[in-house]
Design a protein around this motif. Structure first.
Motif, PDB file in Angstrom:
ATOM      1  N   GLU A 186      22.132  -0.481  -3.760  1.00 35.65           N
ATOM      2  CA  GLU A 186      21.596  -1.270  -3.218  1.00 35.65           C
ATOM      3  C   GLU A 186      20.073  -0.819  -2.665  1.00 35.65           C
ATOM      4  OE1 GLU A 186      23.794  -4.250  -2.222  1.00 35.65           O
ATOM      5  OE2 GLU A 186      24.868  -4.423  -4.319  1.00 35.65           O
ATOM      6  N   ALA A 187      21.030  -0.436  -1.790  1.00 31.53           N
ATOM      7  CA  ALA A 187      20.275  -0.518  -0.242  1.00 31.53           C
ATOM      8  C   ALA A 187      18.397   1.020  -0.986  1.00 31.53           C
ATOM      9  CB  ALA A 187      20.716   1.025   1.157  1.00 31.53           C
ATOM     10  N   GLU A 188      18.694   1.717  -1.334  1.00 32.46           N
ATOM     11  CA  GLU A 188      17.249   2.157  -1.891  1.00 32.46           C
ATOM     12  C   GLU A 188      16.742   1.298  -2.513  1.00 32.46           C
ATOM     13  OE1 GLU A 188      16.548   5.932  -5.353  1.00 32.46           O
ATOM     14  OE2 GLU A 188      18.659   6.321  -3.726  1.00 32.46           O
ATOM     15  N   GLN A 189      17.145   0.478  -3.829  1.00 31.54           N
ATOM     16  CA  GLN A 189      15.930  -0.664  -4.094  1.00 31.54           C
ATOM     17  C   GLN A 189      15.629  -1.343  -3.114  1.00 31.54           C
ATOM     18  OE1 GLN A 189      19.080  -2.475  -6.925  1.00 31.54           O
ATOM     19  NE2 GLN A 189      18.449  -0.645  -8.599  1.00 31.54           N
ATOM     20  N   SER A 190      15.812  -1.453  -2.343  1.00 32.37           N
ATOM     21  CA  SER A 190      15.315  -2.660  -1.127  1.00 32.37           C
ATOM     22  C   SER A 190      14.124  -1.651  -0.616  1.00 32.37           C
ATOM     23  CB  SER A 190      16.601  -2.957   0.245  1.00 32.37           C
ATOM     24  OG  SER A 190      16.782  -1.476   0.851  1.00 32.37           O
ATOM     25  N   TRP A 191      14.455  -0.145  -0.273  1.00 32.70           N
ATOM     26  CA  TRP A 191      13.362   0.745   0.139  1.00 32.70           C
ATOM     27  C   TRP A 191      11.753   0.689  -1.181  1.00 32.70           C
ATOM     28  CZ3 TRP A 191      13.397   0.261   4.364  1.00 32.70           C
ATOM     29  CH2 TRP A 191      14.744   0.466   6.002  1.00 32.70           C
ATOM     30  N   GLU A 192      12.190   0.582  -2.081  1.00 32.15           N
ATOM     31  CA  GLU A 192      11.628   0.468  -2.798  1.00 32.15           C
ATOM     32  C   GLU A 192      10.193  -0.780  -3.059  1.00 32.15           C
ATOM     33  OE1 GLU A 192      13.678   0.993  -6.755  1.00 32.15           O
ATOM     34  OE2 GLU A 192      13.918   3.676  -6.618  1.00 32.15           O
ATOM     35  N   LYS A 193      11.416  -2.142  -2.720  1.00 33.86           N
ATOM     36  CA  LYS A 193      10.719  -3.478  -3.136  1.00 33.86           C
ATOM     37  C   LYS A 193       9.388  -3.479  -2.059  1.00 33.86           C
ATOM     38  CE  LYS A 193      14.291  -6.067  -5.045  1.00 33.86           C
ATOM     39  NZ  LYS A 193      15.131  -7.056  -4.524  1.00 33.86           N
ATOM     40  N   LEU A 194      10.037  -2.267  -0.192  1.00 30.51           N
ATOM     41  CA  LEU A 194       9.133  -1.953   1.074  1.00 30.51           C
ATOM     42  C   LEU A 194       8.104  -1.698   0.346  1.00 30.51           C
ATOM     43  CD1 LEU A 194       8.484  -2.864   3.353  1.00 30.51           C
ATOM     44  CD2 LEU A 194      10.110  -1.084   4.322  1.00 30.51           C
ATOM     45  N   LEU A 195       7.910  -0.043  -0.071  1.00 31.28           N
ATOM     46  CA  LEU A 195       6.752   0.149  -0.670  1.00 31.28           C
ATOM     47  C   LEU A 195       6.579  -0.565  -1.702  1.00 31.28           C
ATOM     48  CD1 LEU A 195       5.610   3.444  -0.611  1.00 31.28           C
ATOM     49  CD2 LEU A 195       6.955   3.585  -2.910  1.00 31.28           C
ATOM     50  N   TYR A 196       6.483  -0.546  -2.620  1.00 31.53           N
ATOM     51  CA  TYR A 196       5.494  -1.614  -3.848  1.00 31.53           C
ATOM     52  C   TYR A 196       4.767  -2.872  -2.853  1.00 31.53           C
ATOM     53  CZ  TYR A 196       6.977   1.320  -7.344  1.00 31.53           C
ATOM     54  OH  TYR A 196       7.445   3.016  -7.849  1.00 31.53           O
ATOM     55  N   SER A 197       5.674  -3.827  -1.768  1.00 23.78           N
ATOM     56  CA  SER A 197       4.704  -4.263  -0.662  1.00 23.78           C
ATOM     57  C   SER A 197       4.290  -4.320  -0.125  1.00 23.78           C
ATOM     58  CB  SER A 197       5.837  -4.809  -0.550  1.00 23.78           C
ATOM     59  OG  SER A 197       5.233  -6.129   0.622  1.00 23.78           O
ATOM     60  N   GLN A 198       4.165  -2.749   0.842  1.00 24.97           N
ATOM     61  CA  GLN A 198       2.879  -2.334   0.697  1.00 24.97           C
ATOM     62  C   GLN A 198       1.448  -1.441   0.236  1.00 24.97           C
ATOM     63  OE1 GLN A 198       2.704  -2.399   4.454  1.00 24.97           O
ATOM     64  NE2 GLN A 198       4.801  -2.918   4.785  1.00 24.97           N
ATOM     65  N   LEU A 199       2.384  -1.012  -0.647  1.00 26.69           N
ATOM     66  CA  LEU A 199       1.021  -0.721  -2.015  1.00 26.69           C
ATOM     67  C   LEU A 199      -0.168  -1.479  -2.238  1.00 26.69           C
ATOM     68  CD1 LEU A 199       2.798   2.118  -4.489  1.00 26.69           C
ATOM     69  CD2 LEU A 199       1.179   2.555  -2.551  1.00 26.69           C
ATOM     70  N   ASP A 200       0.921  -3.191  -2.545  1.00 26.90           N
ATOM     71  CA  ASP A 200      -0.027  -4.220  -3.090  1.00 26.90           C
ATOM     72  C   ASP A 200      -1.425  -4.695  -2.110  1.00 26.90           C
ATOM     73  OD1 ASP A 200       1.300  -4.103  -5.408  1.00 26.90           O
ATOM     74  OD2 ASP A 200       3.044  -5.502  -4.809  1.00 26.90           O
ATOM     75  N   LYS A 201      -0.169  -4.192  -0.111  1.00 27.97           N
ATOM     76  CA  LYS A 201      -1.373  -5.244   0.746  1.00 27.97           C
ATOM     77  C   LYS A 201      -2.452  -4.475   1.582  1.00 27.97           C
ATOM     78  CE  LYS A 201       2.940  -7.485   2.447  1.00 27.97           C
ATOM     79  NZ  LYS A 201       4.103  -7.763   4.002  1.00 27.97           N
ATOM     80  N   THR A 202      -1.963  -3.003   0.823  1.00 21.75           N
ATOM     81  CA  THR A 202      -3.281  -1.844   1.646  1.00 21.75           C
ATOM     82  C   THR A 202      -3.808  -1.751   0.634  1.00 21.75           C
ATOM     83  OG1 THR A 202      -0.749  -1.080   2.990  1.00 21.75           O
ATOM     84  CG2 THR A 202      -3.087   0.398   3.629  1.00 21.75           C
ATOM     85  N   MET A 203      -4.188  -0.964   0.012  1.00 19.91           N
ATOM     86  CA  MET A 203      -4.243  -0.085  -1.649  1.00 19.91           C
ATOM     87  C   MET A 203      -5.603  -1.616  -1.961  1.00 19.91           C
ATOM     88  SD  MET A 203      -2.945   2.635  -1.159  1.00 19.91           S
ATOM     89  CE  MET A 203      -4.023   3.512  -2.761  1.00 19.91           C
ATOM     90  N   LYS A 204      -7.179  -0.446  -2.308  1.00 17.04           N
ATOM     91  CA  LYS A 204      -7.644  -1.558  -2.588  1.00 17.04           C
ATOM     92  C   LYS A 204      -8.242  -1.497  -3.864  1.00 17.04           C
ATOM     93  CE  LYS A 204     -10.187  -1.890   2.061  1.00 17.04           C
ATOM     94  NZ  LYS A 204     -11.340  -1.746   2.531  1.00 17.04           N
TER      95      LYS A 204
END
Length: 512
Positions: A186-204
């Protein structure tokens, strides 16, 4: 992936099922059985994707069950479980069409890896359905096919990547990777959600991503240096979060074209080990690490010798200090990560081998193979150092409350100590009384009792001293004499070292 587990050992069967269900929500155990006959019936009824079965079971063996299923033209993928004594049997099963086998006792990581590989194979097979061919196939199918060495129409893949991600794989591009690993799914899945959230915000613009769950890797295909700069910002934001991932590594490598994809990914996975010595703050650049100058390793053999002596003395406090000193040694200079990992393997192997000789309890509980696999799979300093500290903690826990039905020799030793607690007791004297060598007594006592002889006698005397201080009106001077101490000052010193209190302070706290 739907799974049936067939295993006659109920505890092991329940453990496997529980671990599978916690590992991945896509894994579903739909049935279980404790023998081959029931297993065959349940499998034909439930039609699972995967069968996990022991070899030797009552009524019908696992191999016989699989052969009967094959004769009925039931298509299956299977993992067989085998003890070391059944190895030849296991090899015959593989030749009969079994995909994987695990030797008992197997680790969670071994089972996780095998399940992930078979799950990938099943997904690939499903994707070969005509409805999923060529243009309709998922990108996961294309990339996993490349990793498995399966044929792929690169022209179709190139057209789709260009159309959907503006990524031209006919010319050089970048492959980036982020490693995220947590013991808790569950903890690993929460970090994955954070990763893909940051990708959506940062990558153009949209980014082509896919995951390798068995390796805890998330891969990105990037077009140019500008997208690499954006990737750097994603990693920085991850590490600046209020809670940063405890085990994270990142890096990238340049690919000339998609034909080199498999080889470049292997190189990138090896590159990520540099996070062990450079830290998780550094994004590993394949070209830059080729220019790094590392120190020649001088293995700290003196620390290994030191901790072996401490293990034989069952001196846990000093052992911890030596482990910390060993960890500090590898942080003082820049070494090649492979050299560091191999040094940890050597050090931990020395610890486990010495522990097996020093204590029967350690011999029963410490598993060198499990430690070795965790060290070799490490991609971060936290994982590498954590394995050593977990080994120490396991050793500490296993001897803390250890009780054993002692051998006749040790029973006589303990009885002698109890009868002569009022005297000065030496290992040489007791060995002479029992007509054995002091060296043999020392080795046997430590192995069975989980403590060295002198420490055990000291602990017995101090426990008796505490009882007398609480229950009697005797002074510390009188008690020291009753317990065979010729020097009262030495008694007071030992008492304070053991309890953290002087005799007078101990009386004030405990005597009513």
């Amino acid at each position: 992936m739907r799974i049936v587990v067939v295993e006659d050992e109920a505890t092991l069967r329940r453990g496997i099922i529980q671990f599978i269900e916690q590992m991945n929500e896509r894994y579903q155990v739909v049935g279980e059985a404790d023998n081959g006959a029931d297993g065959e019936r349940i499998i034909l009824e439930l039609q699972p994707d995967l069968i996990i079965t022991d070899i030797k079971m009552p009524d019908m063996s696992g191999l016989e069950m699989l052969e009967k299923l094959k004769a009925q033209h039931f298509e299956y993928r299977s993992i067989i479980l085998s003890g070391y004594s059944e190895f030849e049997y296991a090899k015959r099963a593989i030749s009969a069409g079994v995909q994987e086998y695990l030797l008992k006792p197997f680790t969670e990581n071994e089972l996780r890896r095998v399940l992930a590989e078979l799950s990938l194979s099943i997904e690939l097979q499903r994707s070969l359905d005509p409805a999923h061919k060529e243009g309709a196939a998922s990108f996961d199918y294309y990339f996993n096919s490349l990793l498995l060495g399966a044929p792929v129409n690169l022209e179709v893949l190139a057209e789709r990547l260009l159309k959907e991600y503006n990524l031209n794989i006919r010319q050089p591009f970048y492959l980036a990777a982020i490693y995220l690993h947590e013991n808790c799914n569950e903890a690993e899945q929460s970090w994955e959600k954070l990763l893909y959230s940051q990708l959506d915000k940062t990558m153009k613009g949209p980014v082509c991503t896919f995951a390798l769950p068995a390796d805890h890797l998330h891969l990105l295909l990037l077009t140019d240096q500008q997208s690499i700069d954006q990737f750097y910002r994603v990693i920085k934001q991850m590490l600046m979060a209020e809670e940063k991932p405890p085990n994270m590594a990142s890096g990238f490598i340049k690919c000339e074209d998609m034909t080199s994809f498999r080889m470049q990914l292997t190189e990138l996975k090896n590159d990520l080990q540099w996070s062990i010595v450079l830290g998780d703050q550094i994004v590993i650049d394949h070209e830059r690490i080729q220019t790094l100058v590392t120190q020649i390793v001088r293995y700290p053999v003196e620390l290994e010798r030191q901790i072996i002596l401490e293990i034989h003395a069952i001196d846990l406090n000093t052992m911890y200090s030596t482990c910390q000193e060993f960890l500090h040694y590898w942080r003082s200079k820049l070494y090649h990560p492979e050299d560091v990992i191999h040094a940890f393997v050597q050090f931990c192997s020395a610890i486990v081998n010495a522990a097996h000789k020093a204590s029967l309890k350690w011999e029963q509980t410490l598993n060198l193979r499990r430690v070795y696999l965790k060290l070799m799979d490490s991609l971060t300093w936290s994982e590498l150092s954590g394995t050593l500290l977990e080994l120490y903690a396991e050793m500490q826990d296993s001897v803390r409350d250890y009780k054993l039905e002692y051998s006749p020799v040790i029973k006589r030793v303990i009885h002698y100590i109890d009868l002569h607690l009022h005297e000065r007791i030496t290992q040489l004297e007791v060995a002479d009384k029992l007509r054995i060598t002091p060296e043999y007594l020392s080795l046997l006592f430590a192995k069975e009792v989980g403590n060295n002889f002198n420490a055990y006698v000291r602990e017995k005397k101090m426990n008796r001293a505490k009882e007398l201080l609480i229950e009697s009106e005797l002074s510390g001077y009188e008690i020291s004499s009753l317990l065979g101490f010729t020097d009262p000052k030495y008694f007071y010193k030992v008492f304070k070292n053991v309890t953290g209190l002087s005799t007078s302070d101990f009386i004030k706290i405990h005597r009513r």
